[in-house]
Design an enzyme around this catalytic site. Structure first.
Site, PDB file in Angstrom:
ATOM      1  CB  SER A 152     -13.354  55.029 -13.220  1.00 25.78           C
ATOM      2  OG  SER A 152     -14.530  55.641 -13.701  1.00 25.78           O
ATOM      3  CE1 TYR A 165     -15.278  55.156  -7.993  1.00 22.49           C
ATOM      4  CE2 TYR A 165     -15.617  56.177 -10.145  1.00 22.49           C
ATOM      5  CZ  TYR A 165     -15.406  55.052  -9.369  1.00 22.49           C
ATOM      6  OH  TYR A 165     -15.335  53.817  -9.968  1.00 22.49           O
TER       7      TYR A 165
HETATM    8  P1  NDP Z   1     -18.673  46.943  -5.216  1.00 21.56           P
HETATM    9  O1  NDP Z   1     -19.253  48.046  -4.397  1.00 21.56           O
HETATM   10  O2  NDP Z   1     -19.553  45.848  -5.705  1.00 21.56           O
HETATM   11  O3  NDP Z   1     -17.446  46.273  -4.447  1.00 21.56           O
HETATM   12  C1  NDP Z   1     -16.501  47.100  -3.840  1.00 21.56           C
HETATM   13  C2  NDP Z   1     -15.555  46.253  -3.037  1.00 21.56           C
HETATM   14  O4  NDP Z   1     -14.669  47.130  -2.322  1.00 21.56           O
HETATM   15  C3  NDP Z   1     -16.288  45.407  -2.003  1.00 21.56           C
HETATM   16  O5  NDP Z   1     -15.626  44.176  -1.874  1.00 21.56           O
HETATM   17  C4  NDP Z   1     -16.151  46.250  -0.758  1.00 21.56           C
HETATM   18  O6  NDP Z   1     -16.238  45.541   0.463  1.00 21.56           O
HETATM   19  C5  NDP Z   1     -14.738  46.787  -0.944  1.00 21.56           C
HETATM   20  N1  NDP Z   1     -14.511  47.925  -0.056  1.00 21.56           N
HETATM   21  C6  NDP Z   1     -15.183  49.094  -0.039  1.00 21.56           C
HETATM   22  N2  NDP Z   1     -14.753  49.838   0.988  1.00 21.56           N
HETATM   23  C7  NDP Z   1     -13.795  49.122   1.636  1.00 21.56           C
HETATM   24  C8  NDP Z   1     -12.999  49.339   2.786  1.00 21.56           C
HETATM   25  N3  NDP Z   1     -13.120  50.437   3.519  1.00 21.56           N
HETATM   26  N4  NDP Z   1     -12.123  48.389   3.165  1.00 21.56           N
HETATM   27  C9  NDP Z   1     -12.016  47.244   2.466  1.00 21.56           C
HETATM   28  N5  NDP Z   1     -12.761  46.963   1.378  1.00 21.56           N
HETATM   29  C10 NDP Z   1     -13.633  47.891   0.974  1.00 21.56           C
HETATM   30  O7  NDP Z   1     -17.965  47.692  -6.439  1.00 21.56           O
HETATM   31  P2  NDP Z   1     -17.520  47.209  -7.890  1.00 21.56           P
HETATM   32  O8  NDP Z   1     -17.250  45.756  -7.886  1.00 21.56           O
HETATM   33  O9  NDP Z   1     -18.435  47.809  -8.865  1.00 21.56           O
HETATM   34  O10 NDP Z   1     -16.134  48.013  -8.037  1.00 21.56           O
HETATM   35  C11 NDP Z   1     -14.867  47.415  -8.055  1.00 21.56           C
HETATM   36  C12 NDP Z   1     -13.884  48.420  -8.597  1.00 21.56           C
HETATM   37  O11 NDP Z   1     -14.227  48.762  -9.950  1.00 21.56           O
HETATM   38  C13 NDP Z   1     -13.850  49.738  -7.831  1.00 21.56           C
HETATM   39  O12 NDP Z   1     -12.524  50.197  -7.736  1.00 21.56           O
HETATM   40  C14 NDP Z   1     -14.666  50.678  -8.711  1.00 21.56           C
HETATM   41  O13 NDP Z   1     -14.298  52.023  -8.532  1.00 21.56           O
HETATM   42  C15 NDP Z   1     -14.298  50.170 -10.086  1.00 21.56           C
HETATM   43  N6  NDP Z   1     -15.244  50.492 -11.152  1.00 21.56           N
HETATM   44  C16 NDP Z   1     -16.482  49.902 -11.177  1.00 21.56           C
HETATM   45  C17 NDP Z   1     -17.363  50.176 -12.200  1.00 21.56           C
HETATM   46  C18 NDP Z   1     -18.727  49.571 -12.260  1.00 21.56           C
HETATM   47  O14 NDP Z   1     -19.509  49.939 -13.156  1.00 21.56           O
HETATM   48  N7  NDP Z   1     -19.091  48.647 -11.380  1.00 21.56           N
HETATM   49  C19 NDP Z   1     -16.994  51.085 -13.300  1.00 21.56           C
HETATM   50  C20 NDP Z   1     -15.666  51.653 -13.175  1.00 21.56           C
HETATM   51  C21 NDP Z   1     -14.841  51.347 -12.140  1.00 21.56           C
HETATM   52  P3  NDP Z   1     -17.686  45.196   1.143  1.00 21.56           P
HETATM   53  O15 NDP Z   1     -18.172  43.966   0.438  1.00 21.56           O
HETATM   54  O16 NDP Z   1     -17.335  44.951   2.570  1.00 21.56           O
HETATM   55  O17 NDP Z   1     -18.565  46.380   0.924  1.00 21.56           O
END
Ligand code: NDP
Length: 252
Positions: A152, A165
């Protein structure tokens, strides 16, 4: 990023995606399959994973294999067991996208709840490390393995209120750099910084932001494809912006 991938870029590639049930991970998994990959979905919610696998069937893609693993509670033994289960059907892994992530509290350091801090570190750092350890032998069986972590902008420059985070994403960058040096010539290891992207996590971080001003997960896929395919074969130890030039912070 302007990148025009070949339609069959990922043919004969076996790729595992964490957090494949939603947001960017879901899109990456489907995009990889659309480019010929055989995809392994990892997530914690069976129903959501089944729905993603169903989407593969609907589009006539290679069927997805999926496994549940809760990164909040998983142990090193569970990660090893998962790797053993994967090895039964997959002789190797050509790519792993560590994408699952937890936001935690957006609040000043003084107000970060210690239990939530630990949860963020557990999901974003500790579980990612344990899973990497378990999956490395399968990745090293590929002659062009690609290990990709998700960073990020606050993983490169700290910013007020991003607490656990930001610290977890700095740790992610560090883990990537250490691994890149350790496996030089055998495995490439890089990070992607997605930049503000229209997902549930983004909406909870910036509840007042207009989501329509953000790129969608589909818009940022070029770098996700490039890093998994052979066109990035020589790159390792680097962080790539999925939205180069985008200023961090709320979309105006
Ligand atoms: P979402 O919240 O849409 O998706 C997150 C994913 O991680 C989901 O599939 C979720 O599962 C899974 N997850 C969360 N906790 C757990 C757990 N305990 N065990 C297994 N799986 C888990 O987030 P994004 O798609 O936005 O983010 C994806 C990545 O990108 C992350 O690493 C985030 O930090 C990074 N990021 C995102 C940005 C953005 O603007 N969106 C910007 C910068 C970085 P479930 O569906 O069950 O909740």
């Amino acid at each position: 990023m302007h990148y025009q991938p070949q339609r069959d870029l990922l043919q004969n590639h076996i790729i595992l995606v964490t957090g494949a049930s939603d947001g960017i991970g879901r899109e990456a998994a489907i995009t990889y399959a659309r480019h010929g990959a055989s995809v392994i979905l990892l997530g914690r919610n069976e129903d959501k994973l089944r729905a993603v696998a169903q989407q593969f069937d609907t589009e006539g893609l290679l069927p997805a294999t999926w496994f549940t693993l809760d990164l909040l509670t998983c142990t090193p033994e569970e990660c090893q067991q998962l790797a053993q289960k994967i090895a039964i059907h997959s002789p190797r892994l050509d790519g792993v996208l560590h994408n699952a992530g937890l936001l935690g509290d957006v609040a000043p350091m003084a107000e970060q709840r210690p239990d939530v801090w630990q949860q963020v570190m557990q999901v974003n750092v500790n579980a990612t490390f344990m899973l990497t350890q378990a999956l490395l032998p399968l990745l090293l069986k590929s002659d062009a393995g690609s290990l990709v972590f998700t960073s990020s902008s606050v993983g490169r420059e700290g910013r007020a209120n991003w607490g656990a985070y930001a610290a977890s994403k700095f740790a992610t960058e560090g883990m990537m750099q250490v691994l890149a040096e350790e496996y030089q010539g055998r495995l490439r290891v890089n990070c992607i910084n997605p930049g503000g992207t229209r997902t549930g996590m983004r909406a909870s971080a910036f509840p007042t932001e207009d989501p329509l001003k953000l790129k969608t997960p589909a818009d940022i896929m070029p770098v996700y494809l490039w890093l998994m395919g052979d066109d990035s074969r020589r790159k390792t130890g680097m962080t790539f912006d999925a939205q180069p030039g985008r200023k961090p912070g709320i979309a105006q």
